[in-house]
Design a protein around this motif. Structure first.
Motif, short mmCIF file in Angstrom:
data_model
loop_
_atom_site.label_atom_id
_atom_site.label_comp_id
_atom_site.label_asym_id
_atom_site.label_seq_id
_atom_site.Cartn_x
_atom_site.Cartn_y
_atom_site.Cartn_z
N PHE A 1 41.42 -5.71 1.48
CA PHE A 1 42.23 -4.71 0.78
C PHE A 1 43.55 -4.45 1.48
O PHE A 1 44.40 -3.75 0.95
CB PHE A 1 41.46 -3.39 0.66
N ALA A 2 43.75 -4.97 2.68
CA ALA A 2 44.96 -4.68 3.46
C ALA A 2 46.23 -4.93 2.65
O ALA A 2 47.23 -4.26 2.86
CB ALA A 2 44.97 -5.50 4.73
N ASP A 3 46.21 -5.87 1.74
CA ASP A 3 47.28 -6.10 0.77
C ASP A 3 48.52 -6.77 1.33
O ASP A 3 49.33 -7.24 0.57
CB ASP A 3 47.65 -4.78 0.07
N SER A 4 48.69 -6.79 2.64
CA SER A 4 49.85 -7.48 3.20
C SER A 4 49.52 -7.92 4.62
O SER A 4 48.61 -7.38 5.25
CB SER A 4 51.08 -6.56 3.22
#
Length: 165
Positions: free
Chosen positions: A104-107
């Motif tokens: 989920f960190a997304d980046s």
């Protein structure tokens, strides 16, 4: 695989006896008792490899172990080396299991921050600190802490303030 288990059981029985010994005594015990078991296991594996079909799962497992035999038996020559890496595996397991959960960190940047925080918390645990108390204390101190003294807040140097909860 069931035929190999007695070899492993014998090796771990010897290790249980060796765990209280000094490194040199452990090495001598391994040489006198574990090395013959390892030699017999190696012979058995070589014989089994000749009996299984090429490309089978058992052939791959035997090939893997036989190609790494020197590394697998290195512990016999050094009383400081453990028979396995179970301790390390157990230490990293929570992070390995959680890897999928952290997508989920997304980046990349968010992932790097999450990794830094997880490393800090795990280091706190390994240094005997309760992670929540450690992080709470460090985050409370950080805004007024001298930048040149920030190393004192690292887990291996940290001294809690009074009434850390």
């Amino acid at each position: 695989a069931a035929l190999a288990l007695p070899f492993f059981a014998a090796l771990y029985d010897i290790e249980r006896e060796a765990q209280t010994l000094e490194a040199e005594e452990r090495r001598r015990l391994r040489q006198s008792r574990a090395k013959p078991v390892c030699d017999a296991l190696h012979e058995w594996m070589v014989a089994q490899r000749k009996l299984v079909s090429e490309g089978s799962a058992i052939a791959k497992a035997l090939d893997y172990s036989l190609k790494r035999w020197e590394a697998l038996t290195r512990y016999l020559d050094d009383g400081h080396v453990p028979i396995d890496n179970n301790w390390v595996e157990n230490q990293i397991r929570p992070w390995a299991i959680g890897r999928a959960n952290w997508l989920f960190a997304d980046s990349l940047r968010a992932g790097q921050r999450a990794a830094a925080i997880m490393s800090l918390l795990r280091s706190a645990q390994l240094n005997g600190h309760e992670p929540h108390a450690y992080l709470k204390d460090v985050l409370t101190r950080l805004p007024t802490h001298r930048a040149s003294d920030v190393a004192t807040l690292l887990p291996h140097r940290w001294q809690p303030t009074v009434a850390v909860a």
